[in-house]
Enzyme design. Structure first.
Site, PDB file in Angstrom:
ATOM      1  N   TYR A  59      -5.728   8.574   3.310  1.00 30.38           N
ATOM      2  CA  TYR A  59      -4.477   8.814   3.811  1.00 30.38           C
ATOM      3  C   TYR A  59      -4.200  10.116   3.823  1.00 30.38           C
ATOM      4  CZ  TYR A  59      -3.596   3.951   2.519  1.00 30.38           C
ATOM      5  OH  TYR A  59      -3.934   2.636   2.684  1.00 30.38           O
ATOM      6  N   ARG A 100       2.048  -1.094   4.278  1.00 26.37           N
ATOM      7  CA  ARG A 100       1.435  -0.405   2.793  1.00 26.37           C
ATOM      8  C   ARG A 100       0.752   0.951   3.046  1.00 26.37           C
ATOM      9  NH1 ARG A 100      -1.323  -1.511  -2.196  1.00 26.37           N
ATOM     10  NH2 ARG A 100      -3.607  -0.798  -2.117  1.00 26.37           N
ATOM     11  N   ARG A 141       0.561  -5.135  -1.133  1.00 23.90           N
ATOM     12  CA  ARG A 141      -0.327  -6.117  -0.304  1.00 23.90           C
ATOM     13  C   ARG A 141       0.482  -7.354   0.007  1.00 23.90           C
ATOM     14  NH1 ARG A 141      -3.847  -4.013  -4.515  1.00 23.90           N
ATOM     15  NH2 ARG A 141      -5.506  -2.842  -3.501  1.00 23.90           N
ATOM     16  N   HIS A 199       0.012  -5.269   6.110  1.00 23.93           N
ATOM     17  CA  HIS A 199      -0.714  -4.078   5.599  1.00 23.93           C
ATOM     18  C   HIS A 199      -0.438  -2.874   6.244  1.00 23.93           C
ATOM     19  CE1 HIS A 199      -3.439  -3.852   2.136  1.00 23.93           C
ATOM     20  NE2 HIS A 199      -4.194  -2.665   2.915  1.00 23.93           N
ATOM     21  N   LYS A 233      -5.350  -6.932  -6.649  1.00 23.12           N
ATOM     22  CA  LYS A 233      -6.942  -7.083  -6.122  1.00 23.12           C
ATOM     23  C   LYS A 233      -7.513  -6.356  -7.527  1.00 23.12           C
ATOM     24  CE  LYS A 233      -9.842  -5.670  -2.408  1.00 23.12           C
ATOM     25  NZ  LYS A 233      -9.927  -4.904  -1.121  1.00 23.12           N
TER      26      LYS A 233
END
Length: 374
Positions: A347, A315, A223, A312, A248
């Site tokens: 994903y 990522r 991130r 992002h 996170k």
């Protein structure tokens, strides 16, 4: 369930009439509001609007007199009335930042909450925040959607910053119960191809810091906040791992370090000699998220990529490419720092090689008949 019905709106704006300065009051064709406005000193009615002399106009008093019957949008007056000398935007209320710190919110969340809550304060300047009603907060959020087009994610984050003040700082547990949240958008993220990633890295120019930062966002699935929080000793060359501290959810984890990238990282360290952060814009000062985002967009534009590119997205591309290579989903989950496997499963839906390797039922039918699909 009771449906929220928005109040009539009053919109204030500066204007000139016959060379004199007025505050224009638009209120639609609401007779009750017209009657209430008729009691204002020196009010003029023309073209379906009301006009109040700007000289001596008291916004706070106007608000108190009419807020019961309408939502008052006075954003057009920001910066119009002269500020007291040396007066700045309102400070964050006492206890807000302290409570965020005590509850161990991440630095990224603290920055977002304080920024969004300060805008909330500015919008309701002159009001006692304790007495702002849920329907006024709803109307404020609608105003942001209409004028700024904020996303559902930002909408909910702004509500969280407001809710935090009323519930955690003031102790008013159900103050924001009726504030409407946005439904989360169930859209699949876009991804970049490996060729597009390479073209972006090729477009970074002579600044090796940009090459290294963009490479780590992609090769380690970081991130943006995790990237900027990296320190030199978080890079473990011997084990080819990167330690992510307090990501996170306040969790530490290890993720991948690309071996071919080590030489570039070493060159970055020798050239810029970072003191505290792995990537420093100036000595002892890390890059900001906005600067990294801006530089990434510039590199993508230089590379001829027309899709929207943001940190992002690298990522997302990292996770998708790992799954396309056949990496176990549980390993991808750990590398990304997800709490639940369900989050990582997103994903699978965008991994092209999985879709292209699946046979449709029609394949067997046509092949058995020796038909050729043209």
């Amino acid at each position: 369930m009771e449906t929220y019905t928005p109040k009539p709106r009053i919109k204030l704006a500066p204007t000139l009439r016959e060379g004199r300065e007025y505050v224009e009051v638009k209120f639609g064709d609401n007779d009750a509001i017209r009657l209430s406005l008729s009691k204002e000193k020196d009010v003029l009615f023309a073209d379906g609007n009301a006009y109040l002399p700007r000289a001596g106009f008291d916004l706070s008093g106007f608000f108190e007199r009419h807020v019961e019957m309408a939502f008052i949008d006075y954003s057009a007056l920001w910066g119009i009335f002269p500020k007291e000398k040396g007066k700045r935007s309102p400070a964050i209320p006492s206890g807000y930042a302290e409570t965020l710190c005590q509850m161990r919110y991440s630095p990224h969340t603290v920055r977002a909450y304080t920024t969004y809550f300060r805008e909330f304060q500015q919008y309701f300047a002159g009001r006692n925040l304790r007495y702002i009603r849920p329907e006024e907060i709803n109307a404020y959020i609608v105003h942001l959607i209409d004028t700024r087009g904020i996303s559902s994610c930002q909408q909910n984050l702004r509500i969280n910053s407001i809710k935090f003040y009323f519930e955690k700082v003031l102790g008013l547990e159900r103050k924001c119960y009726e504030v409407k949240r946005a439904k989360r958008e169930r859209t699949l993220p876009d991804v970049l191809s490996k060729e597009e990633i390479k073209s972006i890295l090729d477009a970074t120019g002579p600044d090796i810091r940009l090459f290294c930062m963009f490479s780590l966002l992609y090769s380690a699935g970081l991130r943006i906040s995790e990237l900027l929080d990296l320190k030199p000793h978080d890079i473990n060359v011997t084990r080819s791992l990167i330690r992510v501290r307090q990501g996170k959810g306040r969790k530490d984890r290890y993720t991948l370090l690309s071996k071919p990238l080590v030489r570039k990282l070493t060159k970055n360290t020798n050239l810029y000699k970072p003191q505290e952060w792995l990537f420093e814009r100036y000595k002892g000062e890390p890059f900001t998220e906005s600067i990294v985002s801006k530089k990434l967009k510039e590199a993508a534009k230089e590379a001829g990529i027309t899709k929207r590119v943001y940190p992002h997205l690298l990522r997302h591309s990292f996770a998708t490419h790992l799954i396309e290579q056949g990496t176990d989903l549980k390993i991808v989950k750990e590398l990304l720092g997800h709490n639940q496997l369900k989050t990582t499963e997103m994903y699978v839906h965008i991994a092209d090689t999985f879709k292209s390797s699946i046979r449709t039922p029609l394949d067997d039918i046509l092949e058995s008949d020796n038909e050729i699909v043209k």
